[in-house]
Motif scaffolding. Structure first.
Motif, PDB file in Angstrom:
ATOM      1  N   SER A 347       0.831  -1.202   0.000  1.00  0.00           N
ATOM      2  CA  SER A 347       0.000   0.000   0.000  1.00  0.00           C
ATOM      3  C   SER A 347       0.865   1.252   0.000  1.00  0.00           C
ATOM      4  N   LEU A 348       1.929   1.248   0.784  1.00  0.00           N
ATOM      5  CA  LEU A 348       2.873   2.362   0.785  1.00  0.00           C
ATOM      6  C   LEU A 348       3.438   2.587  -0.610  1.00  0.00           C
ATOM      7  N   GLY A 349       3.842   1.486  -1.260  1.00  0.00           N
ATOM      8  CA  GLY A 349       4.410   1.600  -2.596  1.00  0.00           C
ATOM      9  C   GLY A 349       3.432   2.135  -3.618  1.00  0.00           C
ATOM     10  N   VAL A 350       2.189   1.656  -3.560  1.00  0.00           N
ATOM     11  CA  VAL A 350       1.165   2.139  -4.495  1.00  0.00           C
ATOM     12  C   VAL A 350       0.937   3.633  -4.301  1.00  0.00           C
ATOM     13  N   ALA A 351       0.882   4.071  -3.045  1.00  0.00           N
ATOM     14  CA  ALA A 351       0.654   5.497  -2.773  1.00  0.00           C
ATOM     15  C   ALA A 351       1.849   6.348  -3.180  1.00  0.00           C
ATOM     16  N   LEU A 352       3.064   5.849  -3.000  1.00  0.00           N
ATOM     17  CA  LEU A 352       4.262   6.604  -3.393  1.00  0.00           C
ATOM     18  C   LEU A 352       4.425   6.645  -4.906  1.00  0.00           C
ATOM     19  N   ASN A 353       4.003   5.562  -5.577  1.00  0.00           N
ATOM     20  CA  ASN A 353       4.028   5.494  -7.042  1.00  0.00           C
ATOM     21  C   ASN A 353       5.402   5.833  -7.618  1.00  0.00           C
ATOM     22  N   GLY A 354       6.436   5.245  -7.021  1.00  0.00           N
ATOM     23  CA  GLY A 354       7.782   5.434  -7.545  1.00  0.00           C
ATOM     24  C   GLY A 354       8.454   6.711  -7.122  1.00  0.00           C
ATOM     25  N   GLU A 355       7.951   7.383  -6.113  1.00  0.00           N
ATOM     26  CA  GLU A 355       8.566   8.627  -5.631  1.00  0.00           C
ATOM     27  C   GLU A 355      10.061   8.402  -5.404  1.00  0.00           C
ATOM     28  N   ALA A 356      10.867   9.248  -6.010  1.00  0.00           N
ATOM     29  CA  ALA A 356      12.315   9.071  -5.944  1.00  0.00           C
ATOM     30  C   ALA A 356      12.835   9.240  -4.519  1.00  0.00           C
ATOM     31  N   GLY A 357      13.818   8.418  -4.180  1.00  0.00           N
ATOM     32  CA  GLY A 357      14.542   8.605  -2.933  1.00  0.00           C
ATOM     33  C   GLY A 357      13.879   8.047  -1.694  1.00  0.00           C
ATOM     34  N   ILE A 358      12.786   7.283  -1.842  1.00  0.00           N
ATOM     35  CA  ILE A 358      12.110   6.728  -0.665  1.00  0.00           C
ATOM     36  C   ILE A 358      12.176   5.203  -0.725  1.00  0.00           C
ATOM     37  N   TYR A 359      12.669   4.612   0.340  1.00  0.00           N
ATOM     38  CA  TYR A 359      12.846   3.160   0.477  1.00  0.00           C
ATOM     39  C   TYR A 359      12.200   2.727   1.788  1.00  0.00           C
ATOM     40  N   ALA A 360      11.817   1.482   1.896  1.00  0.00           N
ATOM     41  CA  ALA A 360      11.190   1.034   3.140  1.00  0.00           C
ATOM     42  C   ALA A 360      11.392  -0.465   3.338  1.00  0.00           C
ATOM     43  N   LEU A 361      11.387  -0.853   4.589  1.00  0.00           N
ATOM     44  CA  LEU A 361      11.364  -2.265   4.974  1.00  0.00           C
ATOM     45  C   LEU A 361      10.292  -2.418   6.045  1.00  0.00           C
ATOM     46  N   ALA A 362       9.462  -3.446   5.888  1.00  0.00           N
ATOM     47  CA  ALA A 362       8.463  -3.773   6.905  1.00  0.00           C
ATOM     48  C   ALA A 362       8.503  -5.264   7.152  1.00  0.00           C
ATOM     49  N   GLY A 363       8.436  -5.645   8.418  1.00  0.00           N
ATOM     50  CA  GLY A 363       8.484  -7.059   8.732  1.00  0.00           C
ATOM     51  C   GLY A 363       7.957  -7.342  10.121  1.00  0.00           C
ATOM     52  N   ASP A 364       7.628  -8.595  10.349  1.00  0.00           N
ATOM     53  CA  ASP A 364       7.195  -9.047  11.668  1.00  0.00           C
ATOM     54  C   ASP A 364       8.408  -9.583  12.402  1.00  0.00           C
ATOM     55  N   THR A 365       8.634  -9.120  13.615  1.00  0.00           N
ATOM     56  CA  THR A 365       9.848  -9.487  14.351  1.00  0.00           C
ATOM     57  C   THR A 365       9.881 -10.944  14.775  1.00  0.00           C
ATOM     58  N   ASP A 366       8.768 -11.671  14.622  1.00  0.00           N
ATOM     59  CA  ASP A 366       8.817 -13.104  14.924  1.00  0.00           C
ATOM     60  C   ASP A 366       9.237 -13.930  13.709  1.00  0.00           C
ATOM     61  N   GLY A 367       9.406 -13.272  12.567  1.00  0.00           N
ATOM     62  CA  GLY A 367       9.846 -13.970  11.364  1.00  0.00           C
ATOM     63  C   GLY A 367       8.722 -14.516  10.508  1.00  0.00           C
ATOM     64  N   VAL A 368       7.472 -14.319  10.941  1.00  0.00           N
ATOM     65  CA  VAL A 368       6.323 -14.857  10.207  1.00  0.00           C
ATOM     66  C   VAL A 368       5.291 -13.749  10.042  1.00  0.00           C
ATOM     67  N   ASP A 369       5.099 -13.295   8.821  1.00  0.00           N
ATOM     68  CA  ASP A 369       4.097 -12.284   8.532  1.00  0.00           C
ATOM     69  C   ASP A 369       2.876 -12.975   7.947  1.00  0.00           C
ATOM     70  N   GLY A 370       1.767 -12.981   8.681  1.00  0.00           N
ATOM     71  CA  GLY A 370       0.611 -13.770   8.278  1.00  0.00           C
ATOM     72  C   GLY A 370       0.852 -15.219   8.644  1.00  0.00           C
TER      73      GLY A 370
END
Length: 442
Positions: A347-370
């Motif tokens: 969702s972040l990526g869709v909203a940014l739509n390739g905005e230059a200079g913005i990078y992100a990492l998202a994760g679950d600290t238990d190692g399992v997302d979903g």
């Protein structure tokens, strides 16, 4: 080659952004390791027996830390997620299913209740609680079956309810949650060592609070079922309507000897990640450790904040990193492979739509997302471009709750394996520079 033209990332202003974001995620996980946190909170041995019990994704690693630093006799039982077991000599480790419970978890809960029965005031119970314990200790209220619990858990997971709402329902349809396990230990002293995975570190919401008092009621649980239009069995509805499965409340004399320590929290993890950013010379701002709401909504809001930084220099000056934690939710609409962290990221990526200079990492600290053995993913300015070149439509993937499928196809998933801890969501957004400076930084 410019960073936006490849999957990889050249240095920006002397910073390898991919490496920095992953190092920050690793730091958040490392600081919450049971081996580092448990020893500081262990009580003195009692005159009587020492019983170790617990549940959660970190419980086996916590049990090992207790064993390694406990010189007196002890025995016990903890239940953890499949694949998260750590070998112990004196404490029995049981693996069970998460996020939907199974028969092994039910058997472990029954054994645990028997283990703590008949204790005396000279005895000590060390209770090791971490995220995931709700499904790992499924002991249904009288009249309910394991299948009832499984169906309820799945319905709650699909509904978009917050973790606090889900656990309110779970507490009131259980014989172990909502302080009942602690009451079963009476009159022994109970010392809770808890790794928090919930917003605001509310102990009653961590594994649905089996060894702490609960202020919510059966009426609250019933209202949540109705709010999300969750179909429950007639037995469950009757238990809630008639108040027959009320949890243990503050002031109950059976909980007089309870001592609770939060040994690791989302805030602790974010602070460790922030230190890694500062060591790299990048300003960092912790926005919150307790963000809730629909993952895709949080993604679009964070995109707006990031673009305000890069376009206006408000409320922070770039380059900087925005950190946040908490626990978002996902209302299931499609049939894809997803988790709340990768849904946020897409969702972040869709909203940014390739905005230059913005990078992100998202994760679950238990190692399992979903339910996937994938912790999360990384987003770059060229992520959507690379996806479209492969014939993928990012918005379609988002609508189908298929963020894992999306990022895995690009080779951008982040996989850690079992981390043996759980301090909730981790989100880091790197903003390289203000728009007027991008030509110099890319």
């Amino acid at each position: 080659m410019k960073p936006s033209q490849s999957k990889g990332l050249a240095e920006i202003n002397g910073v390898d952004v991919d490496r920095l974001l992953k190092d920050m995620f690793d730091a958040a996980i490392t600081t919450a390791q049971p081996a580092l946190r448990v020893p500081h909170f262990l009580p003195q041995p009692p005159r009587g027996r020492t019983i170790v019990i617990g549940a959660g994704k970190a419980s086996a690693a916590m049990a090992k830390a207790v064993e390694d630093h406990w010189t007196a006799p002890l025995e016990g039982l903890v239940v953890t997620r499949y694949g998260y077991a750590v070998a112990c000599e004196r404490i029995k480790i049981v693996e069970a299913a998460h996020p939907v419970p199974d028969a092994r978890g039910l058997e472990a809960a029954e054994r645990m209740m028997r283990l703590v029965s008949g204790l005396t005031a000279d005895d000590l119970v060390i209770c090791l609680i971490s995220g995931g314990g709700s499904s790992l200790l499924p002991l249904p209220a009288e009249g309910l079956t394991l299948q009832d619990k499984q169906e309820m858990n799945q319905a709650l997971l699909d509904s978009g309810a917050t973790i606090s709402e889900m656990n309110c329902v779970r507490r009131h349809l259980s014989r172990v949650k909502g302080g009942r396990l602690a009451a079963a230990c009476y009159p022994a002293r109970v010392v809770n060592l808890i790794i928090s995975d919930v917003p605001a570190d509310a102990a009653a919401d961590i594994a649905s609070g089996p060894t702490v008092p609960d202020t919510t009621t059966c009426a609250d649980a019933l209202a949540i079922l109705r709010r999300y239009e969750i179909c429950a069995s007639s037995v469950a509805i009757a238990l809630l309507e008639e108040g027959l499965s009320e949890s243990v409340k503050p002031g109950d004399p059976r909980l007089a000897q309870i001592e609770t320590h939060l040994i690791a929290t989302p805030q602790l993890a974010l602070e460790a990640a922030a230190l890694k950013s500062r060591d790299a010379g990048i300003d960092v701002h912790i926005l919150s450790d307790a963000i809730e709401g629909e993952a895709r909504d949080v993604g679009s809001v964070m995109a707006a904040i990031a673009m305000q930084v890069t376009r206006r220099g408000q409320p922070f000056q770039a380059p900087c990193i925005l950190l946040s934690g908490g626990e978002t939710t996902v209302t299931i609409r499609g049939d894809g492979r997803g988790g709340r962290n990768v849904e946020f990221l897409l969702s972040l990526g869709v909203a940014l739509n390739g905005e230059a200079g913005i990078y992100a990492l998202a994760g679950d600290t238990d190692g399992v997302d979903g339910v996937e053995e994938i912790a999360g993913a990384i987003l770059r300015p060229n992520t959507l471009q690379r996806a479209r070149e492969r014939g993928m439509r990012p918005t379609d993937s988002l609508q189908n709750n298929d963020a894992h499928g999306f990022f895995q196809a690009l080779g951008d998933s982040v996989t850690t394996g079992p981390t043996l801890t759980n301090v909730n969501d981790f989100r880091a957004i790197y903003i390289a520079a203000q728009r007027g400076d991008l030509s110099r930084s890319l």
